[in-house]
Motif scaffolding. Structure first.
Motif, PDB file in Angstrom:
ATOM      1  N   THR A   1      -0.432  11.385   0.408  1.00 55.39           N
ATOM      2  CA  THR A   1      -1.739  11.496  -0.226  1.00 55.39           C
ATOM      3  C   THR A   1      -2.717  12.081   0.780  1.00 55.39           C
ATOM      4  O   THR A   1      -2.908  11.527   1.867  1.00 55.39           O
ATOM      5  CB  THR A   1      -2.240  10.127  -0.714  1.00 55.39           C
ATOM      6  OG1 THR A   1      -1.287   9.605  -1.652  1.00 55.39           O
ATOM      7  CG2 THR A   1      -3.587  10.261  -1.410  1.00 55.39           C
TER       8      THR A   1
ATOM      9  N   ARG B   1      -3.044  13.871  -9.454  1.00 47.31           N
ATOM     10  CA  ARG B   1      -4.377  13.283  -9.333  1.00 47.31           C
ATOM     11  C   ARG B   1      -4.576  12.283 -10.457  1.00 47.31           C
ATOM     12  O   ARG B   1      -4.236  12.557 -11.616  1.00 47.31           O
ATOM     13  CB  ARG B   1      -5.476  14.359  -9.431  1.00 47.31           C
ATOM     14  CG  ARG B   1      -5.593  15.268  -8.227  1.00 47.31           C
ATOM     15  CD  ARG B   1      -5.933  14.536  -6.947  1.00 47.31           C
ATOM     16  NE  ARG B   1      -7.183  13.801  -7.011  1.00 47.31           N
ATOM     17  CZ  ARG B   1      -8.359  14.291  -6.647  1.00 47.31           C
ATOM     18  NH1 ARG B   1      -8.449  15.540  -6.201  1.00 47.31           N
ATOM     19  NH2 ARG B   1      -9.434  13.542  -6.709  1.00 47.31           N
TER      20      ARG B   1
ATOM     21  N   ALA C   1       0.826   5.011  -0.996  1.00 42.25           N
ATOM     22  CA  ALA C   1      -0.396   5.654  -1.466  1.00 42.25           C
ATOM     23  C   ALA C   1      -1.596   5.198  -0.654  1.00 42.25           C
ATOM     24  O   ALA C   1      -2.587   5.914  -0.522  1.00 42.25           O
ATOM     25  CB  ALA C   1      -0.613   5.358  -2.947  1.00 42.25           C
TER      26      ALA C   1
ATOM     27  N   THR D   1      -2.109  13.386  -4.376  1.00 35.09           N
ATOM     28  CA  THR D   1      -0.751  13.101  -3.929  1.00 35.09           C
ATOM     29  C   THR D   1       0.078  14.372  -4.085  1.00 35.09           C
ATOM     30  O   THR D   1       0.142  14.957  -5.172  1.00 35.09           O
ATOM     31  CB  THR D   1      -0.120  11.961  -4.740  1.00 35.09           C
ATOM     32  OG1 THR D   1      -0.887  10.770  -4.544  1.00 35.09           O
ATOM     33  CG2 THR D   1       1.308  11.705  -4.300  1.00 35.09           C
TER      34      THR D   1
END
Length: 313
Positions: A116, A136, A102, A122
């Motif tokens: 992301t 989100r 992430a 994402t």
């Protein structure tokens, strides 16, 4: 380390390669692209350490922790990227095949595949169901049906997510902020993996076509260059500091290193011997070392650490 243990936050969205063939939707009508079944390996370069559980996907954080998705037992092994020593094991429900980060330091995401985009969305592929899911703030904010019949790897290119269809239907481009499909283009024979190359570029492994394509996404898709990669290219990774694209050639247990400082004129540098069944590759951006997983059914699986100096002889 605690941040890394958030790795299974998106695991409920896993519908990818861990699923059985019987779970495939009726729309799956053609075989998907797959890596070659590798022959016995020669002497791999670098250091090789055992890694239990048939490793597949791998990512490396900026703190030097490699997260490796494994099967039987299913989970994520957290390994020191310098030594290959395992630090801990995070069990999961289902076997994660692809992993992503992430952020540069984590957490690790374990869907089929996810990226992301620059706005913080994402985008998760739903390989067996088709289409993508948008996440989100830790919750599903939208989903779209196929789209790509069997989405595989994807790359974040600014605010866009570029998705490869492993059944040969090219590339599909989704907007993270708008949660919508914005472009589609045919590409190669059958694609599998993808990786972002910075700015507006991404690379796609044409596993059945024996090539890797560098494409511009803005959001329309246009070819920048084509890299010859015979032997079922599969795993991809990019070292942004050294401008190196790394490609695993699964038919021959080889890692092809390509200089893409000029993406319009890629320059192959060296082919390095790998562990058997080198399906996935990642870069330790601190050192430039490269980590390759050996997913060899029936034999001892392994993790290979290739020192940076071996990449540019």
């Amino acid at each position: 380390m605690k941040q890394l243990l958030v790795a299974v936050a998106v695991l409920a969205l896993v519908t990818g390669c861990a699923a059985e063939d019987s779970d495939k939707p009726a729309t799956t009508t053609t075989p998907a692209a797959e890596p070659a079944e590798a022959p016995s390996a020669q002497t791999p370069v670098g250091v090789v350490t055992p890694l239990a559980g048939a490793p597949e996907g791998i990512v490396v954080t900026t703190s030097g922790i490699a997260a490796v998705g494994v099967r039987e037992p299913d989970g994520i092994r957290l390994v020191d990227a310098t030594t290959g020593v395992e630090r801990s094991f995070v069990p999961t429900t289902g076997a994660p095949r692809h992993l992503s980060l992430a952020g540069p330091a984590g957490p690790v995401l374990a869907p089929h595949d996810a990226v992301t985009t620059s706005d913080g969305t994402t985008v998760v592929t739903n390989e067996m169901g088709g289409g993508v899911v948008f996440v989100r703030d830790g919750a599903v904010s939208a989903s779209l049906p196929a789209g790509p019949v069997q989405p595989g790897g994807l790359a974040a290119v600014g605010e866009y997510a570029a998705v490869a269809d492993v059944q040969g239907n090219g590339v599909w481009i989704y907007s993270g902020p708008d949660h919508e499909l914005v472009a589609q283009a045919p590409l190669g024979t059958k694609l599998t993996h993808a990786t972002a190359l910075g700015r507006d570029l991404a690379a796609f492994a044409d596993t059945d076509g024996g090539a890797v394509f560098i494409e511009r996404v803005d959001p329309q898709v246009s070819e920048v260059s084509r890299i010859e990669a015979p032997g079922n290219p599969y795993g991809l990774a990019y070292d942004p500091q050294r401008k190196l694209l790394l490609i695993t050639l699964t038919e021959s247990n080889v890692l092809r290193v390509v200089d893409i400082a000029d993406p319009t004129a890629p320059r192959p540098i060296v082919d390095l011997p790998t562990v058997r069944q080198a399906n996935s590759v990642a870069v330790d951006t601190r050192s430039g070392d490269v980590l390759v997983t050996g997913s060899n059914p029936g034999d001892e699986s392994s993790l290979q650490i290739i020192p940076a100096e071996a990449l540019t002889p």
